[in-house]
Design an enzyme around this catalytic site. Structure first.
Site, PDB file in Angstrom:
ATOM      1  N   ASP A  10       0.873  -1.174   0.000  1.00  0.00           N
ATOM      2  CA  ASP A  10       0.000   0.000   0.000  1.00  0.00           C
ATOM      3  C   ASP A  10       0.912   1.226   0.000  1.00  0.00           C
ATOM      4  O   ASP A  10       2.125   1.116   0.228  1.00  0.00           O
ATOM      5  CB  ASP A  10      -0.906   0.007   1.246  1.00  0.00           C
ATOM      6  CG  ASP A  10      -1.822   1.227   1.282  1.00  0.00           C
ATOM      7  OD1 ASP A  10      -2.365   1.594   0.226  1.00  0.00           O
ATOM      8  OD2 ASP A  10      -1.986   1.829   2.364  1.00  0.00           O
ATOM      9  N   SER A  11       0.288   2.395  -0.204  1.00  0.00           N
ATOM     10  CA  SER A  11       1.069   3.633  -0.141  1.00  0.00           C
ATOM     11  C   SER A  11       1.566   3.900   1.283  1.00  0.00           C
ATOM     12  O   SER A  11       2.494   4.668   1.487  1.00  0.00           O
ATOM     13  CB  SER A  11       0.199   4.807  -0.590  1.00  0.00           C
ATOM     14  OG  SER A  11      -0.915   4.912   0.266  1.00  0.00           O
ATOM     15  N   CYS A  73      -4.259  -1.542  -1.981  1.00  0.00           N
ATOM     16  CA  CYS A  73      -4.419  -0.101  -2.199  1.00  0.00           C
ATOM     17  C   CYS A  73      -5.398   0.048  -3.351  1.00  0.00           C
ATOM     18  O   CYS A  73      -5.149  -0.452  -4.455  1.00  0.00           O
ATOM     19  CB  CYS A  73      -3.060   0.501  -2.558  1.00  0.00           C
ATOM     20  SG  CYS A  73      -3.147   2.216  -3.068  1.00  0.00           S
ATOM     21  N   GLU A 152      -3.059   8.851   8.487  1.00  0.00           N
ATOM     22  CA  GLU A 152      -1.600   8.750   8.600  1.00  0.00           C
ATOM     23  C   GLU A 152      -1.075   9.582   9.783  1.00  0.00           C
ATOM     24  O   GLU A 152      -0.001   9.329  10.296  1.00  0.00           O
ATOM     25  CB  GLU A 152      -0.927   9.201   7.285  1.00  0.00           C
ATOM     26  CG  GLU A 152      -1.197   8.269   6.090  1.00  0.00           C
ATOM     27  CD  GLU A 152      -0.261   7.052   6.009  1.00  0.00           C
ATOM     28  OE1 GLU A 152       0.883   7.147   6.483  1.00  0.00           O
ATOM     29  OE2 GLU A 152      -0.688   6.001   5.480  1.00  0.00           O
ATOM     30  N   CYS A 184     -11.011   2.797  -0.094  1.00  0.00           N
ATOM     31  CA  CYS A 184      -9.602   3.129   0.160  1.00  0.00           C
ATOM     32  C   CYS A 184      -9.247   2.356   1.418  1.00  0.00           C
ATOM     33  O   CYS A 184     -10.017   2.356   2.388  1.00  0.00           O
ATOM     34  CB  CYS A 184      -9.447   4.627   0.380  1.00  0.00           C
ATOM     35  SG  CYS A 184      -7.811   5.085   0.998  1.00  0.00           S
ATOM     36  N   HIS A 186      -7.302   2.895   3.705  1.00  0.00           N
ATOM     37  CA  HIS A 186      -7.141   3.689   4.922  1.00  0.00           C
ATOM     38  C   HIS A 186      -8.482   3.896   5.647  1.00  0.00           C
ATOM     39  O   HIS A 186      -8.514   4.156   6.845  1.00  0.00           O
ATOM     40  CB  HIS A 186      -6.572   5.077   4.605  1.00  0.00           C
ATOM     41  CG  HIS A 186      -5.100   5.105   4.338  1.00  0.00           C
ATOM     42  ND1 HIS A 186      -4.541   4.586   3.194  1.00  0.00           N
ATOM     43  CD2 HIS A 186      -4.068   5.603   5.076  1.00  0.00           C
ATOM     44  CE1 HIS A 186      -3.223   4.771   3.237  1.00  0.00           C
ATOM     45  NE2 HIS A 186      -2.911   5.392   4.365  1.00  0.00           N
TER      46      HIS A 186
HETATM   47  N1  DGL Z   1      -4.811   3.289   0.878  1.00  0.00           N
HETATM   48  C1  DGL Z   1      -4.747   3.608  -0.502  1.00  0.00           C
HETATM   49  C2  DGL Z   1      -6.010   3.393  -1.251  1.00  0.00           C
HETATM   50  O1  DGL Z   1      -6.661   2.451  -0.959  1.00  0.00           O
HETATM   51  C3  DGL Z   1      -3.987   4.839  -0.866  1.00  0.00           C
HETATM   52  C4  DGL Z   1      -4.401   6.136  -0.319  1.00  0.00           C
HETATM   53  C5  DGL Z   1      -3.432   7.211  -0.740  1.00  0.00           C
HETATM   54  O2  DGL Z   1      -2.230   6.970  -0.650  1.00  0.00           O
HETATM   55  O3  DGL Z   1      -3.884   8.267  -1.191  1.00  0.00           O
HETATM   56  O4  DGL Z   1      -6.409   4.059  -2.145  1.00  0.00           O
END
Ligand code: DGL
Length: 266
Positions: A10-11, A73, A152, A184, A186
């Site tokens: 993931d990012s 992600c 984050e 997402c 997150h």
């Molecule tokens: N968690 C990621 C997603 O599902 C990336 C969020 C990001 O880095 O902007 O899209």
């Protein structure tokens, strides 16, 4: 049976929500997690940039002899999956299809809302994946660019987060959707805030469980599932591993152990 690890990336921290579900569903598998903390967020970046980062991570995971890669992600799944599949020797699983499938199955009024990063919403990946299964679906998409930095920064329970979520969720409430995809990885960290605003009649689809089930099916079908022993977890971050570990500890119930630094050449 294949003893090699499963690679997950993931990012940043968001994919840990998927990692947690994988550890529960597949306790015998070794897992290698990569959080691209040097380059987060992906959601406001272009397709070329997200694809470049994703390929660099996938090549690193392949160098660790993983048996498959899970793109934990949504942004990378929406923008880079075809290129990852073209360039990787191992199977690559994204998060959009399992989430879309779950939403299409659970809606009763065919109204589905999707929360995602700007890039995921712009790509229309969820709308396309839902319509493949439910052509009559009415889909409302909402980009929530402030959610990833709030997670984050470990601000999930700050009052400001609730105010921001109320603003983002107003169009979702107006749409009368009965199913809301947390598009997402997150966003499950903000699940209680989101659920508190949309109320109990809206089903939240968090792809962590569905992705874990899809992974188990894939490994079983291909006779690659590990069936004994306790799986080992190795975690890499592309910047400041100590910060990554500290924040992961605030977000997750599970311990993730040492976080290793692995800089990407991108
Ligand atoms: N968690 C990621 C997603 O599902 C990336 C969020 C990001 O880095 O902007 O899209």
């Amino acid at each position: 049976m294949n003893k090699n690890a499963i690679g997950i990336f993931d990012s940043g921290l968001g994919g840990l929500t998927i990692l947690q579900a994988l550890r529960r569903t597949l306790p015998h598998e070794d897992l290698i997690y990569f959080g691209d903390s040097a380059n987060v967020p992906y959601g406001s970046k272009s397709k070329q940039t997200v694809t470049r980062f994703s390929l660099a991570i996938a090549h690193f995971l392949e160098s660790q002899h993983v048996k498959m890669i899970i793109v934990a992600c949504n942004t990378a799944s929406a923008l880079a999956l075809p290129e990852l599949r073209r360039q990787c020797r191992v199977p690559v699983l994204g998060v959009i299809e399992p989430g879309a499938q779950c939403a299409a199955q659970s809606t009763h009024n065919n109204k589905i809302a999707v929360l995602g990063t700007e890039a995921t919403v712009k790509s229309n990946a969820y709308a396309k994946a839902i319509r493949k299964r439910l052509p009559q679906a009415r889909i409302t998409q909402q980009a929530c660019p402030l959610f990833v930095p709030l997670v984050e920064e470990n601000w999930a329970h700050a009052p400001a987060t609730r105010l921001i979520a109320q603003t983002y969720l107003a169009p979702v409430l107006r749409s009368k959707a009965d199913t809301l995809i947390l598009g997402c990885t997150h966003y499950p960290v903000l699940k209680s805030v989101i659920a508190g605003i949309v109320g109990p009649r809206v089903k939240l689809v968090d792809s962590a469980e569905t992705v874990a089930q899809a992974t188990r099916c894939f490994l079983t079908q291909h006779h690659q599932a590990e069936t004994a022993g306790r799986g080992k977890l190795t975690v890499y971050a592309s910047d400041d591993p100590a910060r990554f570990k500290r924040l992961a500890g605030c977000l997750l119930a599970d311990r993730i152990g040492t976080v290793h630094l692995k800089k990407l050449n991108v």
